[in-house]
Design an enzyme around this catalytic site. Structure first.
Site, PDB file in Angstrom:
ATOM      1  N   GLU A  29     -22.298  34.130  60.134  1.00 18.48           N
ATOM      2  CA  GLU A  29     -21.824  35.235  59.583  1.00 18.48           C
ATOM      3  C   GLU A  29     -22.128  35.493  57.814  1.00 18.48           C
ATOM      4  O   GLU A  29     -21.698  34.473  57.188  1.00 18.48           O
ATOM      5  CB  GLU A  29     -20.397  35.651  59.900  1.00 18.48           C
ATOM      6  CG  GLU A  29     -19.851  36.844  59.322  1.00 18.48           C
ATOM      7  CD  GLU A  29     -18.401  36.881  59.879  1.00 18.48           C
ATOM      8  OE1 GLU A  29     -17.743  37.952  59.792  1.00 18.48           O
ATOM      9  OE2 GLU A  29     -17.787  35.726  60.331  1.00 18.48           O
ATOM     10  N   LYS A  72     -20.501  44.549  62.318  1.00 19.63           N
ATOM     11  CA  LYS A  72     -19.200  44.025  62.897  1.00 19.63           C
ATOM     12  C   LYS A  72     -18.207  45.094  63.385  1.00 19.63           C
ATOM     13  O   LYS A  72     -17.892  46.095  62.537  1.00 19.63           O
ATOM     14  CB  LYS A  72     -18.698  43.061  61.939  1.00 19.63           C
ATOM     15  CG  LYS A  72     -17.500  42.390  62.513  1.00 19.63           C
ATOM     16  CD  LYS A  72     -17.066  41.017  61.406  1.00 19.63           C
ATOM     17  CE  LYS A  72     -15.954  40.308  62.097  1.00 19.63           C
ATOM     18  NZ  LYS A  72     -15.840  39.050  61.116  1.00 19.63           N
ATOM     19  N   CYS A 122     -18.187  36.975  64.883  1.00 16.81           N
ATOM     20  CA  CYS A 122     -17.065  36.368  64.890  1.00 16.81           C
ATOM     21  C   CYS A 122     -15.655  36.806  65.283  1.00 16.81           C
ATOM     22  O   CYS A 122     -15.737  36.829  66.580  1.00 16.81           O
ATOM     23  CB  CYS A 122     -16.714  36.331  63.262  1.00 16.81           C
ATOM     24  SG  CYS A 122     -15.331  34.900  62.883  1.00 16.81           S
TER      25      CYS A 122
END
Length: 683
Positions: free
Chosen positions: A53, A122, A182
């Site tokens: 990330e 994300k 994540c």
């Protein structure tokens, strides 16, 4: 192992995946782009590489993410990595911050063919404890623009993107990639779940997860668990400790899992040497091959997977993603898939296997009176030994005397001194009730009664001594199924006339039909029914080494070292041992190690002959087998597997122990009249 079995042009559906954590220069995208390219150099054979990330800037830039110079430099670094990737037909997923409209997104860019193929933002931003992402980033919810301008072209952008791998312009079957970032994995309904329902078999996670005590194990459980729930491969790349350590240390853990199994792991790396470090100038990385046909087979078998209709809530766009040409798989294959690997979990696995067998038998015995004798035909061979050990452990657990077990030795025309001695010794050493019935006269009477002349010998006017003298004159290669079957059925008749019969036959024999119908094929309960021959041998040796010492250990090892044989043909004289087994099962059928390898991949994975032959060419077997032997044994396996389903259609109850079972009531339903032609033709 010879390698000249058919690798063929196809890759047999194998995709090479990698996850890597490069050295990070916080807030320096130019240096980070160089580190990423350096990290990719040894990964040229991987079809897909996942990086962490925000790898182009560093995850720990904090409020610097709002600075235009950092954002512009990140895009420049992205385009450089896309253009300079050494393998143009390799997919690379890398993280960066990206301003779109009035919002800043934490993104994963998928690169391939020298360009940016798509960008996935994300969705779930952690804003608790040490994390404060909502201060800077916007969580994507599907309302974002469908494209973003990068490098002079409009690039697909959004949470609805899936990447279909293509090779030479054609879609690679099953090679569909989904991407999450994540925290997306840590929420109740991860985006990867919807991606999997929409067809993604490979799920990527670009992560920046810090290290705290115990967090690593939980993270690994999340990754393997999600791969299992999604019946998919899951590739996780975490940012490493070259990030800023003002308040956190990020570990750089890299993981690859497939359907619940952890294939590769790069530990969180610390200072100094480490077994998982490489020569990539501080980078950490792992790679593994993932079998797409296996995943697709498991999804088809798991009908509840398709029953989840939430897929309708995920309307996806598909982006074509070119990958490198097909290549033969390289990773070594486990040649004994049924046998537990060595290591700390070995003893626990053996205890678990014995426990399942014992629990099954204990429940069945609970339906009988405690005075009902438990009959076992003890031959001095592997299968009856395992059943005897399970019976002893079961009665021990129930607090009952082992004398309830009635071990019956029934020597016949092929019984050798070695097996007879081992059988008698083992029963004495285990403290069970032992008895012996010589079946030769009963068999001779049966031959006379049905008018059978074994090997052309007329038994009508011969006594036993004369009959056995005639048997010594027969051709060693001569066959007489009636001669063999009468012995097997006499033994079953005797056992079933004396009490509750515990079966001894194993799953390998059942797969090959290597049992006499309504003889050793039958019992009241069979604790070995889903234990393949290679595992039977392993369990007997393990019991000898861990639970016994002295004479019992010696006896168990002697049994494990004995040639596998039904001992139905007359024993041969041997100058060294006095007599020798004349009938080797593996000489007749081929090595059980190969048959069990085939059985696992045919039934558990649904693989075809060509793929199984390719895997066998890369397998680490305990024996050494020439390609012709492997091919001919596979041919034997398919012929006998198809021909003998009628025996499997009516077998006694027994517990399923592993992922493969041939019970007609549970795992394997097959017509007894099926033809094997298509499978044999492929061989």
């Amino acid at each position: 192992m010879p390698a000249d079995l058919p690798h063929g042009a196809p890759s047999f559906g194998v995709l090479r995946l990698a996850a890597a954590a490069p050295v990070v220069h916080v807030a320096d995208p130019v240096a980070n782009a160089a580190e990423i390219l350096k990290t990719l150099e040894p990964l040229g054979e991987a079809h897909v590489v996942v990086l962490p990330e925000l790898a182009l800037t560093g995850y720990t830039c904090e409020d610097l993410f709002t600075q235009r110079p950092l954002l512009d430099a990140a895009i420049e670094g992205l385009l450089r990595v896309a253009a300079e990737t050494l393998t143009p037909d390799q997919l690379v997923a890398v993280g960066l911050p990206l301003a779109v409209g009035n919002s800043l997104y934490n993104c994963a860019a998928v690169l391939g063919g020298g360009r940016v193929l798509g960008v996935v933002p994300k969705q779930h931003l952690p804003g608790y404890r040490e994390f404060y992402e909502p201060r800077r980033f916007t969580g994507a919810d599907g309302s974002e623009p469908p494209t973003v301008r990068l490098g002079g072209e409009d690039v697909p952008f959004g949470i609805d993107l899936l990447f279909q791998c293509v090779r030479d312009g054609e879609p690679v079957p099953g090679a569909v990639i989904g991407v999450e970032i994540c925290e997306d994995l840590w929420v109740p309904c991860p985006p990867s779940a919807f991606q999997a329902l929409a067809g993604a078999t490979v799920l990527l996670n670009l992560s920046g997860s810090n290290e705290t005590v115990g967090k690593g194990e939980y993270r690994r459980q999340l990754v393997t668990g999600q791969s299992a729930r999604c019946v998919a491969a899951y590739v996780y790349a975490g940012a490493g400790p070259t990030e800023s350590t003002t308040d956190l240390v990020l570990g750089g853990e890299c993981l690859i899992a497939s359907n619940g199994g952890l294939l590769a792991r790069g530990d969180s790396y610390m200072l100094g040497d480490h077994e998982n470090r490489t020569g990539w100038r501080g980078a950490v990385g792992v790679s593994a091959e993932v079998d797409l046909p296996k995943l697709l087979h498991d999804r088809r078998v798991m009908t509840s997977f398709q029953a989840d209709r939430r897929v309708g809530s995920f309307e996806n766009r598909t982006v074509e993603a070119p990958i490198s040409p097909a290549a033969a798989p390289k990773e070594v294959v486990n040649g004994t898939p049924f046998v537990p690997r060595s290591g700390p979990e070995l003893a626990a696995r053996c205890r678990e296997i014995f426990s399942i067998q014992c629990c099954g038998l204990a429940k069945r015995l609970s339906r009988l009176g405690e005075t009902t004798p438990l009959q076992i035909g003890v031959s001095g061979g592997l299968d009856s030994t395992l059943s005897l050990l399970v019976a002893c452990k079961t009665l021990d657990g129930l607090g009952q005397s082992r004398e309830r077990i009635h071990g019956l030795t029934m020597p016949g025309f092929g019984t050798t001194d070695r097996t007879r001695t081992n059988a008698d010794a083992l029963m004495e050493q285990l403290g069970v009730t032992a008895d012996t019935i010589d079946i030769r006269q009963l068999c001779l009477d049966a031959f006379r009664g049905i008018g059978h002349k074994p090997f052309g010998i007329d038994p009508a006017t011969l006594d036993m001594e004369e009959f056995e003298a005639k048997l010594t004159e027969i051709d060693p290669g001569a066959g007489d199924l009636t001669f063999e079957n009468v012995q097997a059925r006499i033994r079953t008749f005797l056992l079933m006339s004396r009490g509750f019969v515990l079966g001894t036959g194993d799953m390998s024999e059942l797969a090959l039909g290597w049992c006499t119908y309504n003889a050793d094929h039958m019992s009241m309960y069979n604790v070995n029914c889903s234990i393949p021959k290679t595992l039977v041998a392993f369990l007997v040796r393990h019991a000898a080494d861990t639970e016994f010492d002295g004479p019992a250990r010696e006896t168990l090892h002697s049994i494990a070292d004995t040639v596998i044989s039904p001992e139905l043909l007359p024993a041969r004289s041997d100058a060294e041992t006095g007599d020798a087994i004349a009938q080797s099962t593996e000489d007749a059928l081929g090595p059980y190690e190969l048959h069990d390898f085939f059985l696992y991949h045919v039934v558990r994975n649904g693989f075809g002959p060509a793929k199984i032959l390719d895997m066998a060419s890369r397998a680490e077997f305990r024996g050494s087998y020439e390609p012709a032997v492997i091919r001919e044994t596979l041919r034997t396996f398919y012929k006998r597997f198809f021909q003998n389903q009628f025996k499997r259609s009516c077998v006694p109850d027994g517990p399923k122990v592993g992922t493969v079972s041939l019970s007609p009531r549970g795992d394997w339903r097959m017509p007894s009249d099926a033809e094997a032609s298509a499978w044999l033709e492929e061989i």
